[in-house]
Design a protein around this motif. Structure first.
Motif, short mmCIF file in Angstrom:
data_model
loop_
_atom_site.label_atom_id
_atom_site.label_comp_id
_atom_site.label_asym_id
_atom_site.label_seq_id
_atom_site.Cartn_x
_atom_site.Cartn_y
_atom_site.Cartn_z
N TYR A 129 0.86 -1.18 0.00
CA TYR A 129 0.00 0.00 0.00
C TYR A 129 0.90 1.23 0.00
O TYR A 129 1.85 1.33 0.79
N GLU A 130 0.60 2.15 -0.90
CA GLU A 130 1.36 3.38 -1.01
C GLU A 130 0.41 4.57 -0.95
O GLU A 130 -0.77 4.45 -1.28
N ALA A 131 0.95 5.70 -0.53
CA ALA A 131 0.18 6.94 -0.49
C ALA A 131 0.93 8.00 -1.28
O ALA A 131 2.12 8.23 -1.05
N VAL A 132 0.24 8.61 -2.23
CA VAL A 132 0.83 9.69 -3.04
C VAL A 132 0.32 11.01 -2.48
O VAL A 132 -0.90 11.25 -2.42
N SER A 133 1.23 11.85 -2.04
CA SER A 133 0.87 13.15 -1.50
C SER A 133 0.50 14.09 -2.64
O SER A 133 1.27 14.26 -3.59
N LEU A 134 -0.64 14.73 -2.56
CA LEU A 134 -1.07 15.65 -3.62
C LEU A 134 -0.39 17.00 -3.51
O LEU A 134 -0.41 17.79 -4.45
N SER A 135 0.22 17.28 -2.34
CA SER A 135 0.87 18.57 -2.16
C SER A 135 2.26 18.62 -2.80
O SER A 135 2.65 19.63 -3.39
N ASP A 136 3.02 17.52 -2.70
CA ASP A 136 4.38 17.54 -3.25
C ASP A 136 4.66 16.38 -4.20
O ASP A 136 5.77 16.27 -4.74
N GLY A 137 3.70 15.49 -4.40
CA GLY A 137 3.89 14.39 -5.33
C GLY A 137 4.73 13.25 -4.81
O GLY A 137 4.99 12.28 -5.54
N ARG A 195 4.76 7.61 -0.51
CA ARG A 195 5.14 7.01 0.78
C ARG A 195 4.70 5.56 0.79
O ARG A 195 3.52 5.25 0.64
N GLU A 196 5.68 4.68 0.95
CA GLU A 196 5.38 3.25 1.04
C GLU A 196 4.97 2.95 2.48
O GLU A 196 5.73 3.15 3.42
N MET A 197 3.75 2.43 2.65
CA MET A 197 3.21 2.26 4.00
C MET A 197 3.46 0.87 4.57
O MET A 197 4.19 0.71 5.56
N PHE A 198 2.86 -0.16 4.00
CA PHE A 198 3.01 -1.50 4.56
C PHE A 198 2.62 -2.52 3.49
O PHE A 198 1.89 -2.19 2.53
N PRO A 199 3.09 -3.77 3.62
CA PRO A 199 2.75 -4.81 2.63
C PRO A 199 1.24 -5.02 2.55
O PRO A 199 0.52 -4.90 3.55
N ALA A 200 0.78 -5.36 1.34
CA ALA A 200 -0.66 -5.53 1.11
C ALA A 200 -1.08 -6.98 1.10
O ALA A 200 -2.24 -7.28 0.81
N GLY A 201 -0.18 -7.90 1.40
CA GLY A 201 -0.56 -9.30 1.46
C GLY A 201 -0.51 -9.96 0.10
O GLY A 201 0.16 -9.51 -0.83
#
Length: 718
Positions: free
Chosen positions: A187-195, A198-204
């Motif tokens: 699971y990753e999160a893409v910040s809309l403010s700076d692009g 962020r790699e968060m944790f394994p998705a299984g």
């Protein structure tokens, strides 16, 4: 599994639909009605109204059908009721249609879409709605214009590159959450403010597309195999739920998470309860959607729904099963007036606090009782030996049978109660001060008299201190709170604990001075503690009583004066307001009656009055002159027995004291004593006679004595 029924499965459509169902969504209108949209394989769309308040075999009412609105079957549909549109994904294209007539508003061009997510957080304040479309290589964010009913191609599109084709996409605050593969799925999160990504944790294992559900709290629930993780807008984990298998569908129906498992089983769970709440068998269901508090399910051609059990029954059942946190959440969903809602929440919290006590979580237990302002009688009732019989009769048995506590556990429980009682007393005290010495007590408290409340709290505290062997706290506590303590109960407890000094303090604070003084008298020769030995404790006690207790002082000073006159005299000569305000005439008379052992005690008392306290009452000065004269007369009589003839009277000590007092005092009655010095054996005391004559302003005879008899020319000239 907890035997609990959150939902009832109901088959809503008994006739099979003509086509296979490919997509499903539901929503609540502003008027409270429920609707859902069904997409079929032939590219048809049906809009249904769900009649929640109608007891009918067919609660689902087909309102309208839109035929062949897309080239290929719709695989995902999201309704935006605020704008009266629905967004559909069909064969890699995103379409926007009118919810009223099914007309195409616009479609997203030149973007081969795998999935999409809508930013619904700012619909009321903006004319544009952001849509994130995921492709094989990137995320594309575009704006849809409400005013123009089309995608805003003039606005600059935002692209975010991805390492692999994503499985799912969801909008969370100022980030886009997606699931991509590197060496494994993450699971990753893409910040809309700076692009930044962020790699968060394994998705299984990711056997199917990622399941992500946006919650009403603006949190996001994501699945990692059979574990659901909840993220807040800052991407922090705020909770998790474990399922028996990896769900293929998930909805949130407050306060429950409802998951569709691969084996065609529905599981109902909640963050507040770690165990499975309910398990429902279904027939080859492949789609699930939530609307209001209902859950809609479909297989290929049938529609089912899960109807929530009455929240009142759910709430009672959860309390019975000891799941109080979840019961409080459910209680908030019950449609009832605020007073009844408050009563229900209060009852749940009280039940929860009692449960914490049974679990020996004493601090949490009493913190909860304090936070909900529970009746202190009920709280103290958890300790059967702490309430008096009268208090026990005022309160019913607690909801839970309390365990018999012994040893360390009993000490810990009473320690928690001590903190609770002290905190509660401070709260009531502050309320009383703010309300000008009156306090508005909660109406559900059995005791509505403030004095009774303080007596209950303080007497219970005293018992707890004694039973927890905190005897060093008992004395200061009795001195500080003695007036509010229940006399009989506190007396019994202190006697049982053999705390004699503290018992004296209790009697003193309650005005039971005779009991206190009797106890001190009994202890003076055989004291239980060194501090009670001798006469000093009794003397000190009597010195503090004051003029209102004059009769008690006179009565209980008698044995002390008889035992040690000088020590007893200090009862009446202490430099304190209480002693100085005593009736001095009564004291003199009392000392005269009991000073057989040492008659000089009266003289010493009068000398203290005149010399130290500057007593000006003539009675005291006259009395002291009489004493001096009496002692001098006896001395002179003894002296005359040993001499013959007329010899001058020697200046003995007693005579010096008398002359000095006659010269210095201005408050005795000279006329009362002048004739005393005309009679033997005082008739030869010309110096004293001259002083008295001068005080009576009979200067001529006074001068005659000084000049011709005493031949003291200095005194004559003065």
């Amino acid at each position: 599994m907890l035997k609990f029924k959150a939902f009832t499965r109901i088959e809503a459509n008994r006739q099979k639909l003509p086509y296979d169902i490919t997509a499903l969504d539901s929503w609540s209108a502003t008027d409270g009605k429920l609707y859902f949209i069904v997409c079929w394989e032939k590219c048809h769309v049906g809009i249904y109204e769900f009649l929640t308040n109608v007891k009918s075999k067919e609660p689902i009412n087909l309102l309208k059908t839109f035929r062949q609105i897309t080239p290929k079957p719709i695989t995902k549909v999201v309704v935006v009721p605020e704008w009266e549109i629905f967004v559909a994904l069909s064969d890699g294209e995103v379409f926007v249609h009118s919810l009223n007539n099914g007309q195409l508003c616009d479609k997203l061009k030149n973007v081969k879409t795998l999935d999409f997510s809508l930013d619904l957080s700012k619909l009321k304040s903006k004319e544009d709605m952001a849509i994130c479309a995921s492709t094989k290589k990137k995320l594309v964010i575009v704006q849809y214009s409400k005013r123009h009913e089309c995608f805003n191609n003039s606005a600059e599109w935002s692209d975010y590159l991805l390492p692999s084709p994503p499985k799912g996409v969801a909008w969370l605050g100022e980030s886009i959450v997606t699931c991509t593969r590197k060496d494994q799925w993450y699971y990753e999160a893409v910040s809309l403010s700076d692009g930044q990504t962020r790699e968060m944790f394994p998705a299984g294992s990711m056997k199917h597309d990622a399941v992500m559900v946006l919650l009403p709290t603006r949190e996001l629930a994501v699945l990692v195999d059979n574990k659901m993780i909840v993220l807040n807008k800052n991407l922090d984990k705020t909770g998790d739920v474990i399922w028996n298998d990896s769900p293929i569908g998930l909805v949130y129906s407050e306060p429950y998470f409802v998951a569709l498992l691969p084996n065609f089983t529905i599981e109902v769970r909640a963050r507040e309860v770690p165990t499975l709440l309910q398990k429902i068998e279904v027939e080859k269901v492949k789609l699930i959607a939530g609307g209001g508090n209902f859950v809609f399910l479909t297989n290929n051609r049938d529609i089912f729904y899960l109807e929530p059990s009455p929240f009142e029954k759910q709430c009672d059942s959860l309390v019975e099963k000891m799941h109080h946190h979840l019961a409080l959440v459910v209680a908030g969903l019950i449609n009832e007036d605020q007073d009844r809602k408050n009563e229900r929440r209060f009852s749940i919290n009280e039940s929860y606090a009692a449960r914490l006590f049974v679990q020996h979580k004493f601090k949490e237990c009493f913190d909860k009782y304090l936070s909900i302002n529970s009746d202190p009688l009920k709280v103290i009732r958890l300790f059967p030996n702490l309430l008096t019989t009268r208090m026990k009769d005022l309160v019913k048995e607690p909801a839970y049978s309390t365990p018999l506590l012994t040893g360390i556990q009993a000490d810990e429980a009473r320690g928690g109660l001590i903190d609770y009682l002290n905190s509660l007393r401070q709260i009531v005290d502050l309320e009383r001060l703010h309300a000008e010495k009156t306090a508005q007590l909660p109406p559900h408290w059995q005791l509505q008299n403030l004095d009774e409340i303080f007596s209950l709290l303080d007497t219970t505290l005293l018992k707890c201190y004694i039973q927890n062997n905190k005897t060093q706290l008992v004395g200061p506590f009795v001195r500080r709170r003695g007036k509010t303590l229940d006399l009989m109960e506190s007396e019994r407890q202190l006697k049982k604990a053999e705390l004699t000094e503290e018992l004296v303090q209790l009697y003193q604070s309650k005005g039971e001075h005779k009991k206190a003084l009797d106890l001190l008298k009994n202890c003076h020769t055989n004291p239980p503690t060194p501090s009670l030995a001798g006469l000093k404790p009794s003397i000190k006690y009597l010195q503090l009583l004051g003029k209102e207790s004059m009769d008690i002082i006179l009565t209980y000073s008698k044995w002390i004066l008889e035992d040690d006159p000088l020590a007893g005299l200090s009862i009446f000569t202490e430099d304190s307001d209480e002693v100085m305000e005593l009736d001095r005439s009564k004291v003199v008379l009392h000392l005269e009656n009991v000073s057989k052992k040492d008659p000089s005690i009266v003289q010493k008392y009068l000398e203290h009055l005149v010399g130290r306290w500057k007593e000006e009452r003539p009675e005291s000065h006259n009395k002291l002159v009489n004493i001096y004269i009496s002692k001098l007369r006896i001395k002179l009589q003894d002296q005359s027995k040993g001499t013959k003839g007329e010899k001058p009277v020697r200046m003995i000590e007693e005579r010096k004291v008398l002359i000095k007092f006659l010269e210095e005092s201005q408050h005795y009655n000279a006329e009362k004593f002048i004739y005393t010095f005309h009679q033997p054996p005082l008739s030869k005391l010309f110096h004293e006679r001259a002083i008295l004559l001068g005080r009576l302003e009979k200067h001529e005879p006074a001068l005659t004595i000084y000049a011709h008899i005493l031949k003291d020319h200095k005194m004559a000239l003065r």
